[in-house]
Scaffold this motif. Structure first.
Motif, PDB file in Angstrom:
ATOM      1  N   GLU A  18      41.274  51.317  45.373  1.00 28.53           N
ATOM      2  CA  GLU A  18      42.155  50.450  46.217  1.00 28.53           C
ATOM      3  C   GLU A  18      42.465  49.051  46.019  1.00 28.53           C
ATOM      4  OE1 GLU A  18      44.073  51.562  49.163  1.00 28.53           O
ATOM      5  OE2 GLU A  18      43.642  53.385  48.690  1.00 28.53           O
ATOM      6  N   ASP A  19      41.738  48.787  44.447  1.00 23.05           N
ATOM      7  CA  ASP A  19      41.947  47.494  43.688  1.00 23.05           C
ATOM      8  C   ASP A  19      42.466  47.853  42.895  1.00 23.05           C
ATOM      9  OD1 ASP A  19      40.759  46.595  45.900  1.00 23.05           O
ATOM     10  OD2 ASP A  19      38.864  47.213  44.857  1.00 23.05           O
ATOM     11  N   TYR A  20      42.505  46.445  42.038  1.00 24.27           N
ATOM     12  CA  TYR A  20      43.139  45.976  40.451  1.00 24.27           C
ATOM     13  C   TYR A  20      42.077  45.764  39.910  1.00 24.27           C
ATOM     14  CZ  TYR A  20      47.751  47.155  41.701  1.00 24.27           C
ATOM     15  OH  TYR A  20      49.651  47.577  41.947  1.00 24.27           O
ATOM     16  N   VAL A  21      41.666  45.573  38.556  1.00 25.06           N
ATOM     17  CA  VAL A  21      40.702  45.261  38.244  1.00 25.06           C
ATOM     18  C   VAL A  21      41.168  44.341  37.119  1.00 25.06           C
ATOM     19  CG1 VAL A  21      38.143  45.190  37.109  1.00 25.06           C
ATOM     20  CG2 VAL A  21      38.856  47.042  38.802  1.00 25.06           C
ATOM     21  N   LEU A  22      41.192  42.729  36.764  1.00 23.39           N
ATOM     22  CA  LEU A  22      41.754  42.459  35.920  1.00 23.39           C
ATOM     23  C   LEU A  22      40.559  41.737  34.964  1.00 23.39           C
ATOM     24  CD1 LEU A  22      43.488  39.433  39.223  1.00 23.39           C
ATOM     25  CD2 LEU A  22      44.181  41.753  37.848  1.00 23.39           C
ATOM     26  N   ASP A  23      41.162  41.667  33.415  1.00 26.93           N
ATOM     27  CA  ASP A  23      40.938  41.091  32.196  1.00 26.93           C
ATOM     28  C   ASP A  23      41.803  39.843  31.856  1.00 26.93           C
ATOM     29  OD1 ASP A  23      37.948  41.839  31.949  1.00 26.93           O
ATOM     30  OD2 ASP A  23      38.976  44.241  32.829  1.00 26.93           O
ATOM     31  N   GLY A  24      41.150  38.964  31.889  1.00 26.59           N
ATOM     32  CA  GLY A  24      41.892  38.425  30.335  1.00 26.59           C
ATOM     33  C   GLY A  24      41.789  36.878  30.816  1.00 26.59           C
TER      34      GLY A  24
END
Length: 400
Positions: free
Chosen positions: A151-157
């Protein structure tokens, strides 16, 4: 095009003036005078927003159904002009003027009910996560990834030049969710809470010596898919809609107020020869050139206003205004620095603070001139660089 206000609009103008006279405190007036960019510090911006919100005037462009005052285009123009005339501090635009219209257009009923009232009251304070290191002004080149996971997005950057991220409770952010097809086709628009684990905000101190912008790092940050605005991979459409509001807004009233300040200061400053700077023919010519530019911008804004009241849209005039308005602003800054001469050089950040008792080096009006000059060098870059605006003008106006 009728340039005169109707009797009803004159009465509205008088009501706005009376409100500003009564409610704009001496401290807020000082803050407005000492602003060095389009952004006011958070505490004073929210203090002024609370006063306006109590009157129902915090969001002049919002529809009545979401808490707007129901003003006409002319009334909004009058209100902003009167605020510029008295030097009222600016409200933070990221929530009220930028992400809010996008939420109204693309948000779910739940998102509208959750976010819009808190933006209007100032409970939520927003920043914009668009630019990235290495991508310049090319938003389609962004690389910050958002990987779906349940149910999530995992953010990198990371994001850079993020104004007021150190104060923000939320960020509206463009992320890459796909690398297939055109770069624009793989972008998604997210609404992110800034207190999520894995977010780090590092300050960037500008040439003016101020901490206004930041770099924001995302390390395996989880954010709910429910906070996506619009469909996955359709963030470019949302971003284009929002950009119309980022580039919007008038320049003429602020330019005319700035010219009045410059004339007053030139009457006090000594010229190269005997007499006042205002008596110097070269300086008077430059003031006249700046006034002509401001008048031309004012007439263009009035033409746009006339088109809007007739049900039209600004079209490429918004690009003309952005390019000409930002460059006219920079010319006023140059005039102010030249007029102040050696007194423009001292770096006096403490003396600029509201309520400060630090004595200024030189005249009080000179406290902000160099910092404003340095900050406004970016005016021709942010909101779409002026080179891009000229490309739009060339295509849509000149047919090149």
């Amino acid at each position: 095009m009728d340039l005169e206000l109707s009797s009803a609009d004159r009465a509205f103008r008088d009501a706005v003036r009376a409100f500003l006279d009564a409610e704009l405190t001496p401290e807020l007036r000082q803050v407005g005078r000492r602003m060095t960019s389009v952004f006011c510090d958070k505490d004073h911006s929210l203090a002024w927003q609370r006063i306006l919100h109590a009157r129902g005037w915090a969001a002049p462009t919002w529809p009545v159904e979401y808490g707007g005052p129901g003003w006409t285009d002319i009334q909004r123009h009058v209100f902003f002009a009167e605020c510029a005339r008295v030097g009222a501090p600016h409200l933070a635009p990221m929530g009220l003027r930028m992400v809010a219209p996008a939420i109204m257009r693309f948000g779910t009923p739940e998102q509208k009910a959750r976010y819009l009232p808190r933006i209007l009251s100032g409970e939520d304070y927003w920043c914009q996560g668009y630019s990235e290191p290495g991508a310049g002004s090319d938003l389609a080149g962004l690389r910050m990834r958002a990987i779906p996971d349940g149910e999530d997005y995992v953010l990198d950057g990371s994001k850079i030049w993020t104004t007021h991220a150190h104060w923000a409770t939320h960020m509206f952010c463009l992320v890459r969710t796909s690398t297939e097809g055109k770069p624009q086709a793989g972008i998604t628009f997210l609404l992110i809470e800034m207190d999520r684990p894995g977010i780090r905000v590092d300050p960037i101190v500008t040439l003016a010596g101020e901490h206004e912008v930041n770099q924001v790092f995302f390390d395996a940050v989880r954010t709910p898919k429910a906070d996506r605005l619009g469909e996955e991979n359709q963030g470019w459409t949302v971003a284009k809609h929002l950009l119309e509001f980022e580039r919007g807004g008038g320049y003429a009233a602020g330019l005319q107020a700035g010219l009045e300040r410059l004339r007053s200061q030139a009457g006090d400053e000594a010229g190269d020869e005997t007499g006042r700077l205002l008596d110097d023919p070269h300086h008077r010519r430059r003031l006249a050139e700046a006034e002509i530019a401001a008048l031309a911008i004012d007439m263009t804004e009035r033409r746009v206003l006339s088109a809007l009241t007739g049900g039209g849209n600004p079209g490429p005039a918004s690009s003309i205004l952005k390019a000409q308005g930002s460059e006219a602003l920079q010319r006023l800054d140059e005039l102010a620095v030249d007029a102040l001469a050696t007194y423009a050089a001292p770096h006096q950040p403490q003396a600029r603070l509201a309520g400060s008792n630090a004595p200024p080096v030189g005249p009080e009006h000179g406290l902000t001139i160099m910092a404003r000059y340095l900050n406004n060098r970016a005016a021709s870059i942010y909101g779409g660089s002026n080179e891009i605006q000229r490309d739009i003008i060339a295509k849509l106006v000149l047919g090149l």
